[in-house]
Design a protein around this motif. Sequence first.
Motif, short mmCIF file in Angstrom:
data_model
loop_
_atom_site.label_atom_id
_atom_site.label_comp_id
_atom_site.label_asym_id
_atom_site.label_seq_id
_atom_site.Cartn_x
_atom_site.Cartn_y
_atom_site.Cartn_z
N GLU A 87 0.82 -1.20 0.00
CA GLU A 87 0.00 0.00 0.00
C GLU A 87 0.86 1.26 0.00
OE1 GLU A 87 -4.01 -0.90 2.33
OE2 GLU A 87 -2.25 -1.20 3.58
N THR A 88 0.49 2.22 -0.84
CA THR A 88 1.13 3.53 -0.87
C THR A 88 0.05 4.59 -0.99
OG1 THR A 88 1.37 3.51 -3.27
CG2 THR A 88 3.22 2.64 -1.97
N ASP A 89 0.39 5.79 -0.58
CA ASP A 89 -0.53 6.90 -0.75
C ASP A 89 -0.52 7.34 -2.20
OD1 ASP A 89 -2.38 8.74 -0.04
OD2 ASP A 89 -1.08 9.94 1.26
N GLY A 90 -1.62 7.93 -2.66
CA GLY A 90 -1.68 8.44 -4.02
C GLY A 90 -2.35 7.48 -4.98
N ASP A 91 -2.23 7.78 -6.27
CA ASP A 91 -2.84 6.94 -7.30
C ASP A 91 -2.21 5.55 -7.28
OD1 ASP A 91 -4.33 9.13 -8.07
OD2 ASP A 91 -2.90 9.74 -9.61
N GLN A 92 -3.03 4.56 -7.59
CA GLN A 92 -2.57 3.18 -7.53
C GLN A 92 -1.54 2.89 -8.63
OE1 GLN A 92 -3.05 1.02 -5.26
NE2 GLN A 92 -2.06 -0.74 -6.22
N ILE A 93 -0.47 2.21 -8.24
CA ILE A 93 0.52 1.72 -9.18
C ILE A 93 0.19 0.26 -9.48
CG2 ILE A 93 2.97 1.28 -9.56
CD1 ILE A 93 3.52 3.49 -7.49
N VAL A 107 7.96 18.13 1.38
CA VAL A 107 7.54 16.92 2.09
C VAL A 107 7.18 15.86 1.06
CG1 VAL A 107 5.93 15.92 3.75
CG2 VAL A 107 6.66 18.30 4.00
N LEU A 108 7.91 14.73 1.09
CA LEU A 108 7.71 13.67 0.12
C LEU A 108 6.84 12.56 0.69
CD1 LEU A 108 11.39 13.28 -1.13
CD2 LEU A 108 9.55 14.51 -2.27
N PRO A 109 6.00 11.92 -0.12
CA PRO A 109 5.34 10.69 0.32
C PRO A 109 6.40 9.67 0.74
CG PRO A 109 4.37 11.48 -1.74
CD PRO A 109 5.59 12.32 -1.49
N GLU A 110 6.08 8.82 1.70
CA GLU A 110 7.05 7.88 2.26
C GLU A 110 7.69 6.99 1.21
OE1 GLU A 110 5.58 5.62 5.49
OE2 GLU A 110 5.22 7.35 6.80
N HIS A 111 6.96 6.64 0.17
CA HIS A 111 7.47 5.67 -0.81
C HIS A 111 8.27 6.30 -1.94
CE1 HIS A 111 3.70 7.16 -2.49
NE2 HIS A 111 4.15 6.83 -3.68
N VAL A 112 8.32 7.61 -2.01
CA VAL A 112 9.03 8.29 -3.10
C VAL A 112 10.52 8.39 -2.76
CG1 VAL A 112 9.28 10.45 -4.36
CG2 VAL A 112 7.00 9.57 -3.84
N ARG A 113 11.36 8.03 -3.71
CA ARG A 113 12.80 8.04 -3.52
C ARG A 113 13.46 8.90 -4.60
NH1 ARG A 113 11.00 6.36 0.36
NH2 ARG A 113 11.36 4.37 1.45
N GLY A 114 14.73 9.32 -4.31
CA GLY A 114 15.53 9.98 -5.33
C GLY A 114 15.28 11.46 -5.53
N VAL A 115 14.67 12.13 -4.53
CA VAL A 115 14.43 13.56 -4.63
C VAL A 115 15.07 14.24 -3.42
CG1 VAL A 115 12.71 15.39 -4.85
CG2 VAL A 115 12.21 13.11 -5.75
N THR A 116 15.89 15.24 -3.67
CA THR A 116 16.51 16.00 -2.59
C THR A 116 16.24 17.48 -2.80
OG1 THR A 116 18.62 16.14 -3.78
CG2 THR A 116 18.34 14.31 -2.22
N ALA A 160 14.40 8.43 -9.78
CA ALA A 160 13.50 9.02 -8.78
C ALA A 160 12.05 8.58 -9.03
CB ALA A 160 13.61 10.53 -8.82
N GLY A 161 11.29 8.53 -7.93
CA GLY A 161 9.86 8.19 -8.01
C GLY A 161 9.48 7.09 -7.06
N PRO A 162 8.37 6.47 -7.26
CA PRO A 162 7.33 6.80 -8.26
C PRO A 162 6.55 8.04 -7.86
CG PRO A 162 6.55 5.03 -6.84
CD PRO A 162 7.96 5.32 -6.41
N PHE A 163 6.06 8.75 -8.85
CA PHE A 163 5.36 10.00 -8.59
C PHE A 163 3.85 9.83 -8.78
CE2 PHE A 163 9.67 11.36 -9.94
CZ PHE A 163 10.07 11.89 -8.71
N ASN A 164 3.27 8.94 -7.99
CA ASN A 164 1.82 8.72 -8.04
C ASN A 164 1.08 9.60 -7.05
OD1 ASN A 164 2.99 7.18 -5.90
ND2 ASN A 164 1.06 6.07 -5.71
N ALA A 165 1.81 10.40 -6.28
CA ALA A 165 1.20 11.33 -5.33
C ALA A 165 1.95 12.66 -5.44
CB ALA A 165 1.29 10.78 -3.91
N PRO A 166 1.27 13.77 -5.19
CA PRO A 166 1.94 15.07 -5.33
C PRO A 166 2.99 15.30 -4.25
CG PRO A 166 -0.28 15.35 -4.47
CD PRO A 166 -0.16 13.91 -4.86
#
Length: 714
Positions: A139-145, A652-661, A684-690
């Motif tokens: 489970e992740t926040d945002g649109d389903q992957i 502030v990044l969603p917990e599952h998003v990686r590769g953004v500083t 970087a990503g996934p970008f399924n949430a803002p």
Amino acid sequence: MFRVLFLSIFSLFLCISVVFANPPAVSYIFPAGAQRGTSVDVRVGGLFLYDKPAFELTGLGVTHSPHLAPAKRVWFEGPLLPLTESQQQEDYPADTRGNVAITKDAPLGPRRVRVFTAQGGAGGPRFVVGELPEVVEQETDGDQIPAPIKLPVTANGRIFPREDIDLWEFDAEAGTAITALVHAQSINSPLVSRLDILDAKGTVVAEQMLHPCVGTDASVKFTPKVAGKYRVRVTDARALGGPAYVYRLTITAENVPEFHYPLRAKPDGLKDALDAAPVLQAPIALNGRIERPGAVNEWKLDLKKAGSYTFDLQARRHESPLCGVVTIFDATGKELKRAEGAENSDAAPFAFDPPADGVYTVKVGEKFRGRAGANFVYRLRVLDAPEKITPGFQLALASDVFTLPRAGTLKVKVTAERFGTFQGPIIVSAADLPKGITAPAIRIAANQPNADLVLTASADAAIATHPLRLTGLGVAGLIAYRSDTTDARLAVALPTPFKIIDQYVMTSAPRGETYHRKYTIDRGGFDGPIQVQLADRQARHLQGVTGPVLTLKPGETEFAYPAFLPPWMEMGRTCRVCVMATAKVRDPIDGREHTVSFSSVEQNQQMIVVVGPGRLDVGAEKTSVLAEGEVKLAVKISRSKNLSGPATVELVLPEHVRGVTVAKLVVAADKGDGELVLKFAPNAGPFNAPLVVKATVQTDTGPVTSETKVEAVR
């Protein structure tokens, strides 16, 4: 003498100071099943699950953690709720964790889930032992992957938050029939499943069947015209969702029958007829189906005047959609008898006494015009005498777990289902009750369906869980009939000595900062530390309100609880927040320590706040950015006249998003503009949430915040 005096004083304490027991509730187990021969880590969610609640799964071939451990609460806020919907009471289940191991020869099917605390017991969800390989949604926040799976498989997911959509992606060969089916309500999930199948372009290629395959809650079948990737989409038909909306989705290329014809029913010794052409003799079972709207099946029966016949239509009780109508005509076409089912049930069996010997016509049809199909099957049982049913009865309870407060009483409704000719009174008693628990025998009167058994716990009853077995004795003439219940639990609960008290208070507060509400604790004689936090059960949807865990020192009776009102709350709404208090209380009977709680949704215990405009605002130059390399994003800060100081701006990044500083930006007190520099790694990503741009100004009363959202696209 001392013990008698102690118990008398303790009983008085219970009568005066104790509030109540706060029994647990179980909302879900996730995943809701596993393949036999495997083990799986599970999350069990519910209300008032403190410390390490006892955990139980019924049935053979399953072992599990004896206790559940606290786990981080999983919560996805989801879309903003409309005003009327947000005013309804809402539960925020706490998560606990455990493990379930299943033997290779464990019987397939559901198991009951139960939990127990010092304040009672609860059940409801089902855990299913399956035979296919299983996967669990990440489970992740945002649109389903889309989650890749390999057939055949059973996928465990849940529709959370509201309006959530789950996608399960698989490869299919051209010409190979695929069936996807869901179990949700059948495992006591509130989900009303909606299924369809999409191709790689997102086009719907198959929709949910109007009538699901037998034994399922919802199903869809399709045969791909071309090989490729396809997706099963799972949603709630009402656009609802939440932590308890779990499901089990099975996708297979094996044949899954939509229905059974002839209808599968419990063997009864009758000869089954499929051909309506010949004249038939009773006793017999007439098997047919209504395949076209308006169609009526006609059967010819040779009946005798001296006979008394029983007609019993079986359809809805065996998952056929047919709402059947049975009509009997004589040789002249005169209607002599008619019976029809209700929308969700078959017509009750009825008697028919022929006025003369002869051949009678029996017609079977569908009650509602336009409804028909190959799956509208039925089995009409025709007996040449009243059905011989062994006299007797069976006892049933409304639940399999009951909570009885110490020094309190509990009414348990006992229902008796009588069989055959037995209609007499039934004496019901509780067998093998533990010390301190009493229950006078009750009498279910003749021809009456139920009565209440009253259980009473003494002031020194042990805080424990016991089997609850009820036995029934019915007598008709010289014959005695017996029945009992064997799979129920009785939990004796420790009441809570303290409570939160206060007067009705309603005020306003700006969004984006912390509001403090003063409370008073009536300790009821308890002098230990007490923890206060947001309650598991709220009078309304929280709208994102968060709060810490406060610890009151021994003897402390007053406190101010800080609730953070998020900056995106809708202005003008009335926010109603409830808190709960928990503490470890030593049992004066045996000295053991137990965790108890007080929680109330009563108006006087609510934090009632009308949400006003925030004192800080942050805006971004762009609503979306290209997630590649280095990106500069201009931001603008606006402060109200009564707010001063530098503003810290961060991403502030969603917990599952990686590769953004991104480095924090500080906008000076006399400035309103700044620039964030975002750096995106190649993967970087996934970008399924803002991404959330958050601004904070520190004040003497706490932080003041504002947020805006930016989409990252590739």
